[in-house]
Write an enzyme that holds these catalytic residues in place. Structure first.
Site, short mmCIF file in Angstrom:
data_model
loop_
_atom_site.label_atom_id
_atom_site.label_comp_id
_atom_site.label_asym_id
_atom_site.label_seq_id
_atom_site.Cartn_x
_atom_site.Cartn_y
_atom_site.Cartn_z
N GLU A 140 -44.76 39.68 -61.63
CA GLU A 140 -43.92 40.45 -61.40
C GLU A 140 -43.05 41.39 -62.69
OE1 GLU A 140 -41.57 41.86 -58.83
OE2 GLU A 140 -40.81 42.70 -60.66
N LYS A 141 -43.19 42.73 -62.53
CA LYS A 141 -42.75 43.27 -63.94
C LYS A 141 -41.06 43.29 -64.07
CE LYS A 141 -42.41 47.68 -63.26
NZ LYS A 141 -42.71 49.20 -62.98
N LEU A 194 -37.07 37.98 -60.60
CA LEU A 194 -37.74 37.82 -59.18
C LEU A 194 -36.84 38.18 -58.06
CD1 LEU A 194 -39.71 34.39 -59.58
CD2 LEU A 194 -40.35 36.69 -60.41
N GLY A 195 -37.46 38.54 -56.99
CA GLY A 195 -36.79 39.03 -55.55
C GLY A 195 -37.01 40.67 -55.22
N CYS A 253 -34.99 43.84 -52.58
CA CYS A 253 -34.24 43.12 -51.64
C CYS A 253 -32.93 42.86 -52.50
CB CYS A 253 -34.73 42.44 -50.74
SG CYS A 253 -33.61 41.48 -49.58
N THR A 258 -46.16 45.68 -53.89
CA THR A 258 -45.34 46.33 -54.97
C THR A 258 -44.30 47.24 -54.37
OG1 THR A 258 -47.00 47.87 -54.88
CG2 THR A 258 -47.33 46.32 -56.69
N GLY A 300 -28.73 58.09 -43.22
CA GLY A 300 -29.59 57.10 -42.85
C GLY A 300 -28.74 55.74 -43.06
N ILE A 348 -28.99 53.59 -45.70
CA ILE A 348 -28.40 53.64 -47.23
C ILE A 348 -26.98 54.17 -47.23
CG2 ILE A 348 -28.59 54.12 -49.63
CD1 ILE A 348 -31.31 53.04 -49.60
N HIS A 396 -17.80 30.55 -24.69
CA HIS A 396 -16.51 31.40 -24.77
C HIS A 396 -15.49 30.93 -25.66
CE1 HIS A 396 -13.52 34.01 -22.84
NE2 HIS A 396 -12.72 32.67 -22.76
#
Ligand code: FAD
Ligand code: NAD
Length: 468
Positions: A33-34, A38-39, A42, A144, A183, A185, A446
């Site tokens: 991961e650059k 991390l993650g 998202c 990526t 849309g 976003i 219910h």
């Protein structure tokens, strides 16, 4: 050079899930991961921070607009936007820390830096300080992801003309936010700032917002965003230019009559989709092909044209959704392990986290018409739900589409309270190929919002809802 069975490039929901599943299946796994945490999109600048701000602003909106009706008096309700943003950062921090923990738990080697193919089995990692390291990998999974797209001739200055990434970090409430793109976003982040008092105008090229979902949903959402939050919509408007001068932005568009329209505001959010991210990945050195939209080409096993390299998530074709990327991560790990996994792409749900929420799975009415399929429609409005009346969430409906002959559920489309969670019942029903009658005959607690699903199924199967 250290050797791995599998290396995953990119730690978004596709990549980190793929790495966990590979490790679970006994493979020696590396994750590159650059980004400093991390993650992926998202967790850092996507799903999680946007939902944190949606939750905060929903509380504020309710305090101002609904509490009095509940008999709760609150005076001088104020927004502290920097604090709201700080809480969001805390949510992100805790969530990405969870991924660090999962990597350790599964004994995955995390390599911090930019990954790039040297050849199909060797990957070079360039660290932040410029140092380089090479590893050898029998198999590689490219995960990526994607980055915000823009329009030709529009320069994102990240100050006044912004993408979702900057919109998650604003330190002032815009007076007038002009959003290009109706849309997901645009509508989610537009809701955040409209709830805080910003005027929000959405300029959309198509004749509907959330145009890829069932048409009834876009129509209802447009009506409700206008009624509840004062959104203004400019549909069938093609944006031709955006400029910023000091604190003012100007958005120019052509409407469907060919007339020129100009809007002025203090922020312009460009939310016209996302593009795949493969910059400096060395795809050419590995011999991996991309299609004419820059997406990595894969076969039905998500394998690229190079036999030891796979690709998943936003960087390949299909919906750009975290849970789609996750399913693909598991799919590829299990495929590499010699298993025969399956993904039903038609049953990946889509959700818009506005309020009310919008959720959808399976075929839309438009798709069924196009296929020439004969179908029945059942629907049930939230205004007829006791639970919805109790919580003052009576807008929206659940719509169920079922095969006219067999009664099999072909699509579920809903707009209303907690639909993001409720759509799971539609997914389960359709995975098991339930009929509308099957669901209609199952007990639903219910009072819950889920009763709307049962009633919509009763309506679809035999036009006999109980409470309408
Ligand atoms: P990404 O999450 O984009 O991760 C890719 C990772 O790879 C990144 O961390 C990147 O730094 C890294 N990387 C790239 N190149 C290299 C390299 N050469 N070397 C090392 N690392 C590299 N989806 C939903 O399902 N639900 C939502 O509610 C939702 N909300 C969203 C809200 C916003 C504002 C945005 C922008 C997106 C949202 N999405 C949502 C979409 C979702 O974030 C993506 O579909 C998802 O993150 C894709 O996952 P991925 O693993 O394919 O890629
Ligand atoms: P989107 O594809 O959902 O919407 C972009 C909109 O911009 C479209 O309606 C399109 O017609 C419009 N548009 C394009 N060019 C235009 C122009 N010149 N003038 C006016 N309108 C124009 O893309 P997005 O909202 O940017 O989201 C990107 C991705 O992120 C999506 O694929 C989405 O799935 C994902 N995402 C998902 C969630 C979620 O699952 N809740 C939330 C946010 C983002």
């Amino acid at each position: 050079m250290e050797k791995f069975d599998v290396t995953v490039i990119g730690s978004g929901p596709g990549g980190y899930v793929a790495a966990i599943r590979c490790a679970q299946l006994g493979m020696k796994t590396a994750l590159i991961e650059k980004y400093p945490s991390l993650g992926g999109t998202c967790l850092n600048v996507g799903c999680i921070p946007s939902k944190a701000l949606l939750d905060s602003t929903e509380h504020y909106h309710k305090a101002v607009h609904q509490f009095a009706d509940h008999g709760i008096e609150v005076k001088n309700v104020k927004v502290d936007l920097p604090k709201m943003i700080e809480r969001k950062r805390g949510v992100v921090k805790a969530t990405v820390a969870g991924i660090d923990y999962l990597m350790k738990k599964n004994k995955i080697t995390v390599l911090a830096g930019h990954g790039s193919f040297v050849n199909k089995n060797t990957i070079e990692i360039t660290k932040a300080d410029g140092n380089k390291e090479q590893i050898e990998s029998a198999k590689t999974i490219i995960a990526t992801g994607s980055k915000p797209a823009s329009l030709p001739g529009i320069e994102i200055d990240k100050k006044r003309i912004i993408t979702s990434t900057e919109a998650l970090e604003l330190q002032e409430i815009p007076k007038h936010m002009i959003i290009i793109g109706g849309g997901v976003i645009g509508l989610e982040l537009g809701s955040v700032y409209a709830r805080l008092g910003a005027k929000v105008s959405v300029v959309e090229f198509m004749d509907s917002i959330i145009a890829t979902m069932d048409r009834g949903l876009g129509k209802e959402l447009q009506r409700l965003l206008k009624k509840d939050l004062g959104f203004e919509f400019y549909l069938k408007h093609k944006v031709t230019g955006v400029s910023a001068k000091a604190k003012e932005v100007t958005v120019s568009a052509d409407n469907d009559k060919g007339e020129k329209v100009e809007l002025k505001g203090d922020y312009c959010l460009v939310a016209v989709g996302r593009k795949t991210y493969t910059e400096n990945l060395g795809l050419d050195k590995a011999g991996v092909k991309v299609d004419n939209r820059g997406r990595i080409e894969t076969d039905e096993h998500l394998k690229t044209n190079v036999d030891n390299i796979y690709a998943i998530g936003d960087v390949i074709k299909g919906a750009m959704l975290a849970h789609k990327a996750e399913e693909e991560g598991v799919f590829v790990a299990e495929t590499i392990a010699g298993q025969k996994p399956h993904i039903n792409y038609n049953l990946i749900p889509g959700v818009v986290y506005t309020w009310p929420e919008v959720a959808s799975v399976g075929f839309t009415e438009e798709q069924l018409k196009e296929q020439g399929k004969k179908y029945k429609v059942g629907s049930f409005p939230f205004k007829a739900s006791g639970r919805a009346r109790a919580s003052m969430d009576t807008d929206g409906f659940v719509k169920v589409l079922a095969d006219e002959a067999t009664d099999e559920i072909l699509g579920v489309h809903m707009i209303g309270p907690r639909c993001a969670d409720m759509i799971a019942e539609g997914v389960v029903a359709m995975e098991y190929r339930a009929s509308a009658e099957d669901i209609a005959r199952m007990s639903h607690a219910h009072p819950t919002f889920t009763e709307n699903m049962k009633e919509a199924c009763l309506d679809a199967t035999a036009k006999r809802p109980i409470h309408l």
